[in-house]
Design an enzyme around this catalytic site. Structure first.
Site, PDB file in Angstrom:
ATOM      1  N   HIS A 116       0.816  -1.218   0.000  1.00  0.00           N
ATOM      2  CA  HIS A 116       0.000   0.000   0.000  1.00  0.00           C
ATOM      3  C   HIS A 116       0.853   1.272   0.000  1.00  0.00           C
ATOM      4  O   HIS A 116       2.046   1.227  -0.328  1.00  0.00           O
ATOM      5  CB  HIS A 116      -1.000  -0.031   1.161  1.00  0.00           C
ATOM      6  CG  HIS A 116      -1.721  -1.341   1.262  1.00  0.00           C
ATOM      7  ND1 HIS A 116      -2.673  -1.740   0.360  1.00  0.00           N
ATOM      8  CD2 HIS A 116      -1.595  -2.373   2.158  1.00  0.00           C
ATOM      9  CE1 HIS A 116      -3.121  -2.954   0.682  1.00  0.00           C
ATOM     10  NE2 HIS A 116      -2.475  -3.365   1.764  1.00  0.00           N
ATOM     11  N   GLU A 128      -1.188   0.431   8.085  1.00  0.00           N
ATOM     12  CA  GLU A 128      -0.458  -0.706   7.526  1.00  0.00           C
ATOM     13  C   GLU A 128       0.649  -0.224   6.592  1.00  0.00           C
ATOM     14  O   GLU A 128       1.746  -0.795   6.573  1.00  0.00           O
ATOM     15  CB  GLU A 128      -1.418  -1.619   6.762  1.00  0.00           C
ATOM     16  CG  GLU A 128      -0.731  -2.810   6.111  1.00  0.00           C
ATOM     17  CD  GLU A 128      -1.666  -3.614   5.213  1.00  0.00           C
ATOM     18  OE1 GLU A 128      -1.167  -4.567   4.575  1.00  0.00           O
ATOM     19  OE2 GLU A 128      -2.874  -3.289   5.131  1.00  0.00           O
ATOM     20  N   HIS A 182       3.111  -6.931   4.367  1.00  0.00           N
ATOM     21  CA  HIS A 182       1.776  -6.463   4.744  1.00  0.00           C
ATOM     22  C   HIS A 182       1.491  -6.769   6.212  1.00  0.00           C
ATOM     23  O   HIS A 182       2.277  -7.419   6.905  1.00  0.00           O
ATOM     24  CB  HIS A 182       0.707  -7.156   3.888  1.00  0.00           C
ATOM     25  CG  HIS A 182       0.713  -6.778   2.452  1.00  0.00           C
ATOM     26  ND1 HIS A 182      -0.126  -5.823   1.915  1.00  0.00           N
ATOM     27  CD2 HIS A 182       1.480  -7.233   1.422  1.00  0.00           C
ATOM     28  CE1 HIS A 182       0.119  -5.707   0.617  1.00  0.00           C
ATOM     29  NE2 HIS A 182       1.084  -6.550   0.295  1.00  0.00           N
ATOM     30  N   GLU A 186       1.862 -11.517   5.599  1.00  0.00           N
ATOM     31  CA  GLU A 186       0.992 -10.782   6.514  1.00  0.00           C
ATOM     32  C   GLU A 186       1.582 -10.976   7.914  1.00  0.00           C
ATOM     33  O   GLU A 186       1.494 -12.060   8.494  1.00  0.00           O
ATOM     34  CB  GLU A 186      -0.448 -11.312   6.458  1.00  0.00           C
ATOM     35  CG  GLU A 186      -1.105 -11.218   5.092  1.00  0.00           C
ATOM     36  CD  GLU A 186      -1.589  -9.805   4.755  1.00  0.00           C
ATOM     37  OE1 GLU A 186      -1.470  -8.911   5.628  1.00  0.00           O
ATOM     38  OE2 GLU A 186      -2.091  -9.598   3.628  1.00  0.00           O
TER      39      GLU A 186
END
Length: 330
Positions: A120, A157, A212, A294
């Site tokens: 992101h 994040e 992430h 993640e």
């Protein structure tokens, strides 16, 4: 040594011959002083050269500058220093500036290339229309990117992923690895997921890792690594990367769990910490071994406390780097 513009002291009258006036001896005195002055000046110059600049840091007036100390390697290039926020990391020298190129990387993995993809971008929240545009991921079309999630206290994040990515880069570069980022929040939004995949492909990366943190409901804890499924549709063909990507993912999962003390996710992956997906453009469009990690669940307070801890983030980076180094054979 006396060195100023004051005249020499006159000789005593008693030393002058009575049959010669004082002024008649001036030529001999002048010759003596003329011979003495260069020697004094030479001694003063030698002293200045040996002792260097004065206390104010300047060379004496009229003196040539001495050669400066060559810059140490650490002066020429700063590595990313782990910290609580983004590190200032200099980019490549601007074209045409004449700046010398960086010295070749040294280390056991010199010549290997890794692409790190910080998930992101903090600017995505202000660019909803841009990131919502659809892009082709081979199997279907999806949004260019998303905002990512946040902790309940607002830690993004995108901030987390960039910080951990920079820490990982520093560790890999210490091994001689060339590290390429897909972005460093140096653009207003994005890049899109297809561009992220393309950056890894064009770099001919030996490994690509997208960093992430998840946004599942509270009570769901732990990390998981997402592996590419075997897909062949349109521009997507993962047949050649499925095997090496699994090897990369398994190594990262083992090292990440060991260094952070975190457990594999308790809400997917059946306790293995490994999940296979065919709906992520970053994996579908990759031609290089690639995984998503993640690191934890930002919506769970216990996981979030770890994710916001700089010391834990350093451990996370170490686990990622160790997994990559093992995959590369270092």
């Amino acid at each position: 040594m006396r060195y100023d513009d004051s005249p020499p002291l006159p000789e005593s009258r008693s030393s002058i011959s009575p049959d010669r006036p004082w002024f008649a001896r001036r030529p001999a005195l002048t010759v003596a002083l003329a011979a003495l002055a260069p020697a004094c000046l030479a001694g003063w110059v030698l002293t200045q050269v040996l002792t260097g600049p004065g206390p104010d840091g300047r060379q004496p007036a009229g003196m040539p500058l001495t050669a400066s100390r060559p810059a140490a390697a650490s002066d020429a290039k700063s590595s990313a220093t782990p910290g609580t926020g983004p590190s200032a990391t200099p980019g490549p020298a601007a074209a045409g500036t004449g700046a010398p190129s960086a010295a070749p990387a040294k280390g056991p993995l010199a010549g290997r290339t890794v692409v790190i993809d910080p998930g992101h971008n903090t600017g995505n929240f202000q660019h909803a229309s841009e990131i919502n545009k659809q892009v082709d991921i081979g199997t279907n079309r999806k949004e260019c990117d998303t905002t990512g999630t946040t902790t309940n206290s607002g830690y993004m994040e995108a901030e987390f992923s960039l910080d951990v990515s920079r820490r990982t880069r520093a560790l890999l570069e210490a091994k001689g690895v060339k590290v390429v980022f897909t972005h460093e929040a140096d653009r207003p939004w994005g890049p899109c997921i297809d561009e992220r995949a393309r950056i890894g492909n064009e770099a001919a990366a030996d490994a690509v890792v997208s960093v992430h943190a998840d946004g599942a409901s509270a009570g769901n804890r732990g990390f998981h690594v997402i592996l590419p499924a075997r897909v062949k549709s349109g521009a997507a063909d993962t047949a050649r990367i499925v095997g090496p990507s699994r090897d990369l993912g398994e190594r990262i999962a083992r090292n990440f769990g060991r260094t952070t003390g975190s457990d594999p996710a308790n809400y997917l992956g059946s306790g293995t910490g490994l999940v296979v997906r065919d709906d992520l453009g970053g994996l579908n469009l990759s031609t290089r071994p690639k995984v998503f990690l993640e690191c934890g669940n930002m919506r769970d307070d216990k996981d979030a406390a770890q994710l916001m801890n700089p010391e834990w983030r350093q451990k996370a980076a170490q686990g990622i780097a160790d997994g990559i180094v093992g995959f590369l054979g270092g």
